[in-house]
Design a protein around this motif. Structure first.
Motif, PDB file in Angstrom:
ATOM      1  N   MET A  75       0.807  -1.214   0.000  1.00  0.00           N
ATOM      2  CA  MET A  75       0.000   0.000   0.000  1.00  0.00           C
ATOM      3  C   MET A  75       0.848   1.276   0.000  1.00  0.00           C
ATOM      4  O   MET A  75       0.321   2.366  -0.130  1.00  0.00           O
ATOM      5  CB  MET A  75      -0.929   0.011   1.215  1.00  0.00           C
ATOM      6  N   ILE A  76       2.163   1.168   0.141  1.00  0.00           N
ATOM      7  CA  ILE A  76       3.029   2.342   0.200  1.00  0.00           C
ATOM      8  C   ILE A  76       3.456   2.727  -1.211  1.00  0.00           C
ATOM      9  O   ILE A  76       3.964   1.907  -1.961  1.00  0.00           O
ATOM     10  CB  ILE A  76       4.277   2.071   1.065  1.00  0.00           C
ATOM     11  N   THR A  77       3.223   3.974  -1.568  1.00  0.00           N
ATOM     12  CA  THR A  77       3.624   4.483  -2.873  1.00  0.00           C
ATOM     13  C   THR A  77       4.480   5.721  -2.646  1.00  0.00           C
ATOM     14  O   THR A  77       4.076   6.642  -1.943  1.00  0.00           O
ATOM     15  CB  THR A  77       2.397   4.868  -3.713  1.00  0.00           C
ATOM     16  N   PHE A  78       5.638   5.750  -3.247  1.00  0.00           N
ATOM     17  CA  PHE A  78       6.535   6.880  -3.099  1.00  0.00           C
ATOM     18  C   PHE A  78       6.751   7.540  -4.453  1.00  0.00           C
ATOM     19  O   PHE A  78       6.869   6.869  -5.466  1.00  0.00           O
ATOM     20  CB  PHE A  78       7.909   6.447  -2.561  1.00  0.00           C
ATOM     21  N   GLY A  79       6.842   8.859  -4.455  1.00  0.00           N
ATOM     22  CA  GLY A  79       7.170   9.582  -5.675  1.00  0.00           C
ATOM     23  C   GLY A  79       8.627   9.357  -6.046  1.00  0.00           C
ATOM     24  O   GLY A  79       8.981   9.248  -7.208  1.00  0.00           O
ATOM     25  N   GLU A  80       9.457   9.287  -5.057  1.00  0.00           N
ATOM     26  CA  GLU A  80      10.883   9.035  -5.263  1.00  0.00           C
ATOM     27  C   GLU A  80      11.253   7.877  -4.344  1.00  0.00           C
ATOM     28  O   GLU A  80      10.981   7.901  -3.156  1.00  0.00           O
ATOM     29  CB  GLU A  80      11.676  10.288  -4.886  1.00  0.00           C
ATOM     30  N   THR A  81      11.839   6.853  -4.903  1.00  0.00           N
ATOM     31  CA  THR A  81      12.119   5.666  -4.108  1.00  0.00           C
ATOM     32  C   THR A  81      13.330   5.861  -3.211  1.00  0.00           C
ATOM     33  O   THR A  81      14.176   6.722  -3.450  1.00  0.00           O
ATOM     34  CB  THR A  81      12.367   4.440  -5.003  1.00  0.00           C
ATOM     35  N   GLY A  82      13.405   5.033  -2.193  1.00  0.00           N
ATOM     36  CA  GLY A  82      14.558   5.062  -1.305  1.00  0.00           C
ATOM     37  C   GLY A  82      15.848   4.758  -2.038  1.00  0.00           C
ATOM     38  O   GLY A  82      16.900   5.301  -1.718  1.00  0.00           O
ATOM     39  N   LEU A  83      15.757   3.897  -3.042  1.00  0.00           N
ATOM     40  CA  LEU A  83      16.948   3.548  -3.810  1.00  0.00           C
ATOM     41  C   LEU A  83      17.469   4.756  -4.584  1.00  0.00           C
ATOM     42  O   LEU A  83      18.676   4.983  -4.653  1.00  0.00           O
ATOM     43  CB  LEU A  83      16.643   2.383  -4.758  1.00  0.00           C
ATOM     44  N   ASP A  84      16.551   5.551  -5.143  1.00  0.00           N
ATOM     45  CA  ASP A  84      16.960   6.781  -5.831  1.00  0.00           C
ATOM     46  C   ASP A  84      17.677   7.725  -4.878  1.00  0.00           C
ATOM     47  O   ASP A  84      18.715   8.297  -5.203  1.00  0.00           O
ATOM     48  CB  ASP A  84      15.756   7.506  -6.429  1.00  0.00           C
ATOM     49  N   LYS A  85      17.120   7.879  -3.693  1.00  0.00           N
ATOM     50  CA  LYS A  85      17.743   8.757  -2.696  1.00  0.00           C
ATOM     51  C   LYS A  85      19.089   8.205  -2.235  1.00  0.00           C
ATOM     52  O   LYS A  85      20.023   8.962  -1.990  1.00  0.00           O
ATOM     53  CB  LYS A  85      16.819   8.963  -1.505  1.00  0.00           C
ATOM     54  N   LEU A  86      19.183   6.883  -2.117  1.00  0.00           N
ATOM     55  CA  LEU A  86      20.455   6.275  -1.725  1.00  0.00           C
ATOM     56  C   LEU A  86      21.517   6.537  -2.785  1.00  0.00           C
ATOM     57  O   LEU A  86      22.662   6.872  -2.449  1.00  0.00           O
ATOM     58  CB  LEU A  86      20.283   4.767  -1.506  1.00  0.00           C
ATOM     59  N   LEU A  87      21.160   6.411  -4.049  1.00  0.00           N
ATOM     60  CA  LEU A  87      22.114   6.693  -5.127  1.00  0.00           C
ATOM     61  C   LEU A  87      22.555   8.149  -5.098  1.00  0.00           C
ATOM     62  O   LEU A  87      23.735   8.445  -5.299  1.00  0.00           O
ATOM     63  CB  LEU A  87      21.512   6.340  -6.483  1.00  0.00           C
ATOM     64  N   GLN A  88      21.634   9.063  -4.830  1.00  0.00           N
ATOM     65  CA  GLN A  88      21.990  10.479  -4.704  1.00  0.00           C
ATOM     66  C   GLN A  88      22.975  10.685  -3.555  1.00  0.00           C
ATOM     67  O   GLN A  88      23.951  11.424  -3.684  1.00  0.00           O
ATOM     68  CB  GLN A  88      20.748  11.331  -4.471  1.00  0.00           C
ATOM     69  N   TRP A  89      22.708  10.010  -2.443  1.00  0.00           N
ATOM     70  CA  TRP A  89      23.591  10.127  -1.278  1.00  0.00           C
ATOM     71  C   TRP A  89      24.992   9.591  -1.601  1.00  0.00           C
ATOM     72  O   TRP A  89      25.992  10.217  -1.247  1.00  0.00           O
ATOM     73  CB  TRP A  89      22.982   9.369  -0.100  1.00  0.00           C
ATOM     74  N   LEU A  90      25.038   8.441  -2.279  1.00  0.00           N
ATOM     75  CA  LEU A  90      26.338   7.861  -2.634  1.00  0.00           C
ATOM     76  C   LEU A  90      27.112   8.771  -3.575  1.00  0.00           C
ATOM     77  O   LEU A  90      28.322   8.962  -3.404  1.00  0.00           O
ATOM     78  CB  LEU A  90      26.146   6.487  -3.282  1.00  0.00           C
ATOM     79  N   ARG A  91      26.423   9.324  -4.550  1.00  0.00           N
ATOM     80  CA  ARG A  91      27.096  10.223  -5.500  1.00  0.00           C
ATOM     81  C   ARG A  91      27.583  11.490  -4.813  1.00  0.00           C
ATOM     82  O   ARG A  91      28.662  11.990  -5.122  1.00  0.00           O
ATOM     83  CB  ARG A  91      26.156  10.574  -6.643  1.00  0.00           C
ATOM     84  N   SER A  92      26.805  12.018  -3.891  1.00  0.00           N
ATOM     85  CA  SER A  92      27.185  13.255  -3.216  1.00  0.00           C
ATOM     86  C   SER A  92      28.341  13.051  -2.238  1.00  0.00           C
ATOM     87  O   SER A  92      29.058  13.994  -1.930  1.00  0.00           O
ATOM     88  CB  SER A  92      25.991  13.869  -2.487  1.00  0.00           C
ATOM     89  N   SER A  93      28.514  11.816  -1.751  1.00  0.00           N
ATOM     90  CA  SER A  93      29.609  11.565  -0.810  1.00  0.00           C
ATOM     91  C   SER A  93      30.957  11.663  -1.512  1.00  0.00           C
ATOM     92  O   SER A  93      31.951  12.021  -0.883  1.00  0.00           O
ATOM     93  CB  SER A  93      29.454  10.207  -0.136  1.00  0.00           C
TER      94      SER A  93
END
Length: 49
Positions: A5-23
């Motif tokens: 039932m959980i729907t996200f506009g931006e997935t956690g995986l997308d945010k994780l990739l952003q975090w990895l790239r920014s590190s």
């Protein structure tokens, strides 16, 4: 909790990739897993509001 039932506009995986790239440097797998779980927790909390 029924995760179907959980729907996200931006997935956690997308945010994780952003975090990895920014590190800008490789991260330890434990740190990556910890960050991913934190992101998922935040997304679930946002969805409940």
């Amino acid at each position: 909790m029924d995760v179907k039932m959980i729907t996200f506009g931006e997935t956690g995986l997308d945010k994780l990739l952003q975090w990895l790239r920014s590190s800008g440097e490789p991260q330890d797998i434990d740190k990556v897993l910890e960050q991913y779980l934190k992101l998922l927790k935040d997304l679930v909390a946002e969805d409940k509001e």
